[in-house]
Design a protein around this motif. Structure first.
Motif, PDB file in Angstrom:
ATOM      1  N   LEU A 246       0.824  -1.135   0.134  1.00  0.00           N
ATOM      2  CA  LEU A 246      -0.171   0.167   0.078  1.00  0.00           C
ATOM      3  C   LEU A 246       1.008   1.102   0.163  1.00  0.00           C
ATOM      4  CD1 LEU A 246      -2.836  -1.200   2.520  1.00  0.00           C
ATOM      5  CD2 LEU A 246      -3.155  -0.706  -0.017  1.00  0.00           C
ATOM      6  N   ALA A 247       2.007   1.068   0.577  1.00  0.00           N
ATOM      7  CA  ALA A 247       3.006   2.418   0.459  1.00  0.00           C
ATOM      8  C   ALA A 247       3.654   2.572  -0.849  1.00  0.00           C
ATOM      9  CB  ALA A 247       4.052   2.030   1.344  1.00  0.00           C
ATOM     10  N   SER A 248       3.529   1.494  -1.746  1.00  0.00           N
ATOM     11  CA  SER A 248       4.351   1.496  -2.989  1.00  0.00           C
ATOM     12  C   SER A 248       3.686   2.301  -3.976  1.00  0.00           C
ATOM     13  CB  SER A 248       4.724   0.215  -3.498  1.00  0.00           C
ATOM     14  OG  SER A 248       3.366  -0.239  -3.728  1.00  0.00           O
ATOM     15  N   ASP A 249       4.127   2.544  -5.262  1.00  0.00           N
ATOM     16  CA  ASP A 249       3.371   3.099  -6.309  1.00  0.00           C
ATOM     17  C   ASP A 249       2.623   2.264  -6.947  1.00  0.00           C
ATOM     18  OD1 ASP A 249       5.048   5.439  -6.257  1.00  0.00           O
ATOM     19  OD2 ASP A 249       6.591   4.894  -7.557  1.00  0.00           O
ATOM     20  N   ALA A 250       2.683   0.841  -6.799  1.00  0.00           N
ATOM     21  CA  ALA A 250       1.854   0.185  -7.347  1.00  0.00           C
ATOM     22  C   ALA A 250       0.267   0.122  -6.931  1.00  0.00           C
ATOM     23  CB  ALA A 250       2.292  -1.364  -7.152  1.00  0.00           C
ATOM     24  N   ALA A 251       0.049   0.730  -5.609  1.00  0.00           N
ATOM     25  CA  ALA A 251      -0.946   0.872  -4.861  1.00  0.00           C
ATOM     26  C   ALA A 251      -1.703   2.259  -5.219  1.00  0.00           C
ATOM     27  CB  ALA A 251      -0.842   0.498  -3.369  1.00  0.00           C
ATOM     28  N   ARG A 252      -1.290   3.041  -6.072  1.00  0.00           N
ATOM     29  CA  ARG A 252      -1.626   4.254  -6.406  1.00  0.00           C
ATOM     30  C   ARG A 252      -3.127   4.438  -6.617  1.00  0.00           C
ATOM     31  NH1 ARG A 252       1.109   2.130 -10.569  1.00  0.00           N
ATOM     32  NH2 ARG A 252       0.137   2.370 -12.466  1.00  0.00           N
ATOM     33  N   TRP A 253      -3.862   3.312  -6.971  1.00  0.00           N
ATOM     34  CA  TRP A 253      -5.227   3.416  -7.282  1.00  0.00           C
ATOM     35  C   TRP A 253      -6.059   3.021  -6.443  1.00  0.00           C
ATOM     36  CZ3 TRP A 253      -7.080   6.739  -9.893  1.00  0.00           C
ATOM     37  CH2 TRP A 253      -8.231   6.748 -10.637  1.00  0.00           C
ATOM     38  N   ILE A 254      -5.338   2.616  -5.231  1.00  0.00           N
ATOM     39  CA  ILE A 254      -6.295   2.264  -4.247  1.00  0.00           C
ATOM     40  C   ILE A 254      -6.356   3.148  -2.912  1.00  0.00           C
ATOM     41  CG2 ILE A 254      -6.514   0.136  -2.515  1.00  0.00           C
ATOM     42  CD1 ILE A 254      -4.547  -1.467  -4.079  1.00  0.00           C
ATOM     43  N   THR A 255      -7.821   3.346  -2.622  1.00  0.00           N
ATOM     44  CA  THR A 255      -7.854   4.224  -1.489  1.00  0.00           C
ATOM     45  C   THR A 255      -9.158   4.167  -0.827  1.00  0.00           C
ATOM     46  OG1 THR A 255      -7.331   6.585  -0.850  1.00  0.00           O
ATOM     47  CG2 THR A 255      -8.685   6.174  -2.853  1.00  0.00           C
ATOM     48  N   GLY A 256      -9.204   4.394   0.341  1.00  0.00           N
ATOM     49  CA  GLY A 256     -10.579   4.452   1.140  1.00  0.00           C
ATOM     50  C   GLY A 256     -10.979   2.907   1.429  1.00  0.00           C
ATOM     51  N   GLN A 257     -10.003   1.963   1.409  1.00  0.00           N
ATOM     52  CA  GLN A 257     -10.237   0.711   1.667  1.00  0.00           C
ATOM     53  C   GLN A 257      -9.800   0.007   2.932  1.00  0.00           C
ATOM     54  OE1 GLN A 257     -12.121  -0.885  -1.010  1.00  0.00           O
ATOM     55  NE2 GLN A 257     -12.238   1.409  -1.693  1.00  0.00           N
ATOM     56  N   VAL A 258     -10.202  -0.992   3.424  1.00  0.00           N
ATOM     57  CA  VAL A 258      -9.742  -1.672   4.558  1.00  0.00           C
ATOM     58  C   VAL A 258      -9.329  -3.040   3.832  1.00  0.00           C
ATOM     59  CG1 VAL A 258     -10.219  -2.895   6.692  1.00  0.00           C
ATOM     60  CG2 VAL A 258     -11.366  -0.810   6.092  1.00  0.00           C
ATOM     61  N   ILE A 259      -8.050  -3.206   4.028  1.00  0.00           N
ATOM     62  CA  ILE A 259      -7.699  -4.699   3.531  1.00  0.00           C
ATOM     63  C   ILE A 259      -7.330  -5.642   4.649  1.00  0.00           C
ATOM     64  CG2 ILE A 259      -5.682  -5.675   2.156  1.00  0.00           C
ATOM     65  CD1 ILE A 259      -7.130  -3.492   0.593  1.00  0.00           C
ATOM     66  N   ASP A 260      -8.035  -6.831   4.237  1.00  0.00           N
ATOM     67  CA  ASP A 260      -8.095  -7.771   5.340  1.00  0.00           C
ATOM     68  C   ASP A 260      -6.861  -8.465   5.191  1.00  0.00           C
ATOM     69  OD1 ASP A 260      -8.453 -10.577   6.467  1.00  0.00           O
ATOM     70  OD2 ASP A 260     -10.582  -9.744   7.038  1.00  0.00           O
ATOM     71  N   ALA A 261      -6.024  -8.611   6.352  1.00  0.00           N
ATOM     72  CA  ALA A 261      -4.910  -9.399   6.280  1.00  0.00           C
ATOM     73  C   ALA A 261      -4.673 -10.383   7.458  1.00  0.00           C
ATOM     74  CB  ALA A 261      -3.476  -8.169   6.485  1.00  0.00           C
ATOM     75  N   SER A 262      -5.622 -11.212   7.325  1.00  0.00           N
ATOM     76  CA  SER A 262      -6.032 -12.180   8.272  1.00  0.00           C
ATOM     77  C   SER A 262      -5.766 -13.747   7.775  1.00  0.00           C
ATOM     78  CB  SER A 262      -7.249 -12.119   9.073  1.00  0.00           C
ATOM     79  OG  SER A 262      -8.221 -12.370   7.956  1.00  0.00           O
ATOM     80  N   GLY A 263      -5.508 -13.849   6.361  1.00  0.00           N
ATOM     81  CA  GLY A 263      -5.418 -15.119   5.875  1.00  0.00           C
ATOM     82  C   GLY A 263      -6.907 -15.809   5.860  1.00  0.00           C
ATOM     83  N   GLY A 264      -8.005 -14.974   6.087  1.00  0.00           N
ATOM     84  CA  GLY A 264      -9.291 -15.257   5.769  1.00  0.00           C
ATOM     85  C   GLY A 264      -9.807 -16.108   7.105  1.00  0.00           C
ATOM     86  N   LEU A 265      -9.511 -15.385   8.271  1.00  0.00           N
ATOM     87  CA  LEU A 265      -9.841 -15.804   9.597  1.00  0.00           C
ATOM     88  C   LEU A 265     -11.473 -15.769   9.583  1.00  0.00           C
ATOM     89  CD1 LEU A 265      -9.259 -16.771  12.469  1.00  0.00           C
ATOM     90  CD2 LEU A 265      -9.103 -14.223  13.049  1.00  0.00           C
ATOM     91  N   PHE A 266     -12.145 -16.963  10.066  1.00  0.00           N
ATOM     92  CA  PHE A 266     -13.505 -16.732  10.278  1.00  0.00           C
ATOM     93  C   PHE A 266     -14.457 -16.321   8.946  1.00  0.00           C
ATOM     94  CE2 PHE A 266     -12.326 -16.292  14.810  1.00  0.00           C
ATOM     95  CZ  PHE A 266     -12.402 -17.683  15.363  1.00  0.00           C
ATOM     96  N   LEU A 267     -13.832 -16.857   7.950  1.00  0.00           N
ATOM     97  CA  LEU A 267     -14.880 -16.554   6.983  1.00  0.00           C
ATOM     98  C   LEU A 267     -16.182 -17.293   6.619  1.00  0.00           C
ATOM     99  CD1 LEU A 267     -12.153 -16.252   3.763  1.00  0.00           C
ATOM    100  CD2 LEU A 267     -13.243 -14.329   5.019  1.00  0.00           C
ATOM    101  N   GLY A 268     -16.058 -18.241   7.459  1.00  0.00           N
ATOM    102  CA  GLY A 268     -17.389 -19.366   7.506  1.00  0.00           C
ATOM    103  C   GLY A 268     -16.957 -20.769   7.612  1.00  0.00           C
ATOM    104  N   PRO A 269     -17.877 -21.662   7.593  1.00  0.00           N
ATOM    105  CA  PRO A 269     -17.505 -23.004   7.639  1.00  0.00           C
ATOM    106  C   PRO A 269     -16.601 -23.452   6.674  1.00  0.00           C
ATOM    107  CG  PRO A 269     -19.966 -22.610   7.964  1.00  0.00           C
ATOM    108  CD  PRO A 269     -19.227 -21.497   7.319  1.00  0.00           C
ATOM    109  N   ARG A 270     -15.744 -24.393   7.011  1.00  0.00           N
ATOM    110  CA  ARG A 270     -14.728 -25.037   6.002  1.00  0.00           C
ATOM    111  C   ARG A 270     -14.863 -26.439   5.598  1.00  0.00           C
ATOM    112  NH1 ARG A 270      -8.799 -24.327   7.852  1.00  0.00           N
ATOM    113  NH2 ARG A 270      -8.391 -24.648   5.853  1.00  0.00           N
ATOM    114  N   GLY A 271     -15.746 -26.888   6.198  1.00  0.00           N
ATOM    115  CA  GLY A 271     -16.281 -28.601   5.840  1.00  0.00           C
ATOM    116  C   GLY A 271     -17.380 -28.514   5.183  1.00  0.00           C
TER     117      GLY A 271
END
Length: 254
Positions: free
Chosen positions: A229-254
């Motif tokens: 997000l600090a890089s130039d590659a993220a220049r078009w991303i703003t106002g977002q919440v980026i989930d960096a949890s590995g997908g914690l509690f997304l729902g049932p896995r089985g």
């Protein structure tokens, strides 16, 4: 070639944990990093030492957050360290920990939580704006606690929800200057300083079983997202919440 050559960054709460990992990662990309700490002087020195040993540039600045004069103290050190250079990247990482369920924290503890987690980042951003050039980056650490109903973290989740709302609003306000404002929401993240909390028998396995990527997160996992997000590659991303949890509690896995 590293992507943040000639950039400067301030990382609050960078003496340990995720903040330390973020500071080290941004320095590896070429940024001069101001390592903020509140009380852990040895930890801040260790962060600076890691950066310098790897060939980077960093300096430590002390300021207790959540008290009167905190922002002024912080930026007196920041501006002295930058010596006239702009501040290209601001990472609001410092935070007070969860204070327990409803009925747990005292009014003073509740107020302290909001002073550190909400008031401090708000006024740090306000104070940083004259130093931020067009195209600058503001990144604040949130938490997946904002999307889960965990009674043990009610007040903490409230503070992080405020940070997310602030980020979206400021993204809209500052976009005309090309300044992006985003939040990063880690989940269960094991670091060198909180490792004991995950030593409860069976706990890492239970968390991994509830995580889409099937493991606990580490500080470096989150630092990579912040660096992007600090890089130039993220220049078009703003106002977002980026989930960096590995997908914690997304729902049932089985």
């Amino acid at each position: 070639m590293p992507g943040l050559i000639d950039r400067t960054a301030l990382v609050t709460g960078a003496s340990r944990g995720i903040g330390q990992a973020v500071a080290v990662r941004l320095a590896a990309e070429g940024a001069l990093v101001v390592v903020h700490f509140g009380t852990d002087e040895n930890g801040a020195a260790a962060t600076v030492d890691r950066i310098v040993r790897a060939g980077g540039t960093a300096l430590a600045v002390r300021a207790e957050l959540g008290v009167d004069g905190d922002v002024e103290t912080l930026f007196a050190g920041v501006e002295a360290g930058l010596a006239g250079r702009p501040l290209d990247i601001l990472v609001n990482n410092a935070a007070a920990p969860p204070a327990g369920p409803l009925g747990g924290p005292t009014r003073a503890e509740f107020d302290r939580l909001f002073a550190v987690n909400v008031r401090a980042p708000y006024f740090i951003i306000e104070r940083a704006l004259p130093l931020l050039p067009d195209g600058g980056r503001v990144i604040s650490l949130s938490s997946v606690a904002t999307r889960m109903a965990n009674p043990a973290q009610t007040s903490f989740a409230m503070t992080k929800a405020a940070v997310e709302t602030m980020s979206r609003t400021l993204a809209n306000q500052l976009g005309a200057r090309g300044i992006t404002v985003n939040a990063v929401a880690p989940g269960a993240t094991r670091t060198a300083t909180n490792g004991a909390a995950f030593d409860v028998p069976g706990l890492p396995e239970r968390i991994a079983a509830a995580t889409a990527l099937d493991r606990l997160g580490g500080a470096d996992d989150v630092a990579e997202v912040v660096a992007f997000l600090a890089s130039d590659a993220a220049r078009w991303i703003t106002g977002q919440v980026i989930d960096a949890s590995g997908g914690l509690f997304l729902g049932p896995r089985g």
